[in-house]
Scaffold this motif. Structure first.
Motif, short mmCIF file in Angstrom:
data_model
loop_
_atom_site.label_atom_id
_atom_site.label_comp_id
_atom_site.label_asym_id
_atom_site.label_seq_id
_atom_site.Cartn_x
_atom_site.Cartn_y
_atom_site.Cartn_z
N PHE A 173 94.41 24.07 46.38
CA PHE A 173 93.56 25.04 46.09
C PHE A 173 93.46 26.27 45.27
N LEU A 174 93.86 27.05 45.14
CA LEU A 174 95.05 28.05 44.18
C LEU A 174 96.16 27.42 43.32
N ALA A 175 96.56 26.43 43.83
CA ALA A 175 97.49 26.02 42.98
C ALA A 175 97.03 25.02 41.70
N GLU A 176 95.50 24.73 42.39
CA GLU A 176 94.75 24.38 41.22
C GLU A 176 94.30 24.62 39.82
N ASP A 177 93.20 26.34 40.39
CA ASP A 177 93.16 27.73 39.95
C ASP A 177 93.04 28.43 40.62
N ARG A 178 93.77 29.65 40.73
CA ARG A 178 93.57 30.35 41.00
C ARG A 178 92.28 31.58 41.52
N ASP A 179 91.17 31.55 40.32
CA ASP A 179 89.99 31.87 41.09
C ASP A 179 89.20 30.55 41.56
N ASN A 180 89.69 30.01 42.62
CA ASN A 180 89.53 28.93 43.36
C ASN A 180 89.46 30.05 45.07
N HIS A 181 89.96 30.58 44.99
CA HIS A 181 89.52 31.42 46.24
C HIS A 181 88.57 31.83 46.53
N ARG A 182 87.09 32.66 46.24
CA ARG A 182 86.00 32.37 45.68
C ARG A 182 85.14 31.20 46.80
N PHE A 183 86.03 30.18 47.12
CA PHE A 183 85.18 29.07 48.22
C PHE A 183 85.35 29.31 48.97
N PHE A 184 86.77 30.37 49.51
CA PHE A 184 87.07 30.50 50.86
C PHE A 184 86.50 31.99 51.33
N THR A 185 86.04 32.05 52.72
CA THR A 185 86.23 33.36 53.31
C THR A 185 86.95 33.36 55.00
N HIS A 186 87.31 34.60 55.47
CA HIS A 186 87.97 33.86 56.44
C HIS A 186 87.09 33.71 57.87
N SER A 187 87.69 33.18 58.46
CA SER A 187 86.97 32.47 60.16
C SER A 187 87.65 33.93 61.18
N PRO A 188 86.60 33.91 62.62
CA PRO A 188 87.01 35.25 63.36
C PRO A 188 88.56 35.00 63.41
N ALA A 189 88.51 33.75 63.78
CA ALA A 189 90.31 33.51 64.32
C ALA A 189 91.91 33.52 62.87
#
Length: 249
Positions: A173-189
């Motif tokens: 997703f970042l390869a498609e658009d660096r701004d796509n990071h905003r659609f991700f968060t981190h899980s407890p793991a």
């Protein structure tokens, strides 16, 4: 009784059907409409006939495609038994119901009520990333719709808290658009959690639709109402049912 989720944003006949009210049993219990599942063929046919009746069309007018997680779209001109390999359908023909199957992926129903053009798309992460939503809008425009009048609704899909993914997924997703990071968060793991419905809304709105919304239903979290591929995988079950979403003029 069938349970059908609708949205006031779509002023044409439509429905995101839950698993309630079907004839299937076991892991498919309810309204399994997946012809590609290992459910009994005749039972799936009964379920699909119930959907067609609810949509006010004959079973043969419930148009579908053989979904392959692509960005391919077909334009339907009338009732047909053909199921070409594609992941979205568009029509301006009255009396035809367009349908897609999902079990965590996004079912997206679209309409330009003024031009009388509708669409239905199966948009999982791969299809959304590859442009199936934009391709659907292009096909609707070719059929006479105007993009800024198109109204799009994303139905029951897997929500971010239930959608854990790995590094390669994130990198794609970042390869498609660096701004796509905003659609991700981190899980407890420490892994990534992907927000598929927000990504779908972003692609629709960036493409210029007049209105886009998500119904807010998570397929993974509500086993009483929805089938879920990921929930089935986590439970170690052999197969899973498919939800159907449909729209007609």
């Amino acid at each position: 009784m069938l349970e059908i989720i609708t949205s006031s944003a779509l002023p044409v006949r439509h429905g995101f059907f839950t698993r309630k009210g079907g004839a299937s049993s076991g892991v498919f219990a309810g309204l399994n409409c997946g012809t590609g599942s290992s459910d009994q063929t005749e039972i799936v046919a009964i379920n699909r006939a119930r959907v067609a009746e609810a949509m006010g069309v004959d079973a043969g007018a419930l148009a579908a495609v053989h979904q392959v997680h692509s960005a391919d779209v077909v334009t339907v001109v009338g009732p047909t038994a053909d199921r070409p390999r594609a992941d979205a359908l568009v029509t301006a023909a009255p009396g035809v119901a367009l349908s897609v199957l999902t079990a965590d992926c996004q079912p997206v129903l679209l309409a330009d009520p003024q031009a009388r053009v509708i669409g239905a798309a199966h948009a999982g992460w791969r299809g959304a990333l590859d442009g199936v939503l934009e391709a659907t809008l292009d096909a609707m425009e070719a059929a006479g719709a105007r993009r800024d009048r198109i109204r799009a609704v994303i139905g029951p899909s897997i929500s971010q808290p239930a959608y854990e993914v790995g590094q390669e997924f994130f990198d794609a997703f970042l390869a498609e658009d660096r701004d796509n990071h905003r659609f991700f968060t981190h899980s407890p793991a420490g892994r990534y959690l992907f927000d598929l419905p927000s990504y779908g809304l972003h692609r629709l709105r960036s493409a210029g639709v007049g209105h886009a919304e998500w119904t807010g239903h998570c397929t993974y979290r509500d086993s009483e109402r929805f089938f879920s591929y990921r929930r089935t995988t986590h439970a170690g079950e052999a197969d899973y049912g498919r939800l159907i979403s449909a729209i007609r003029l």
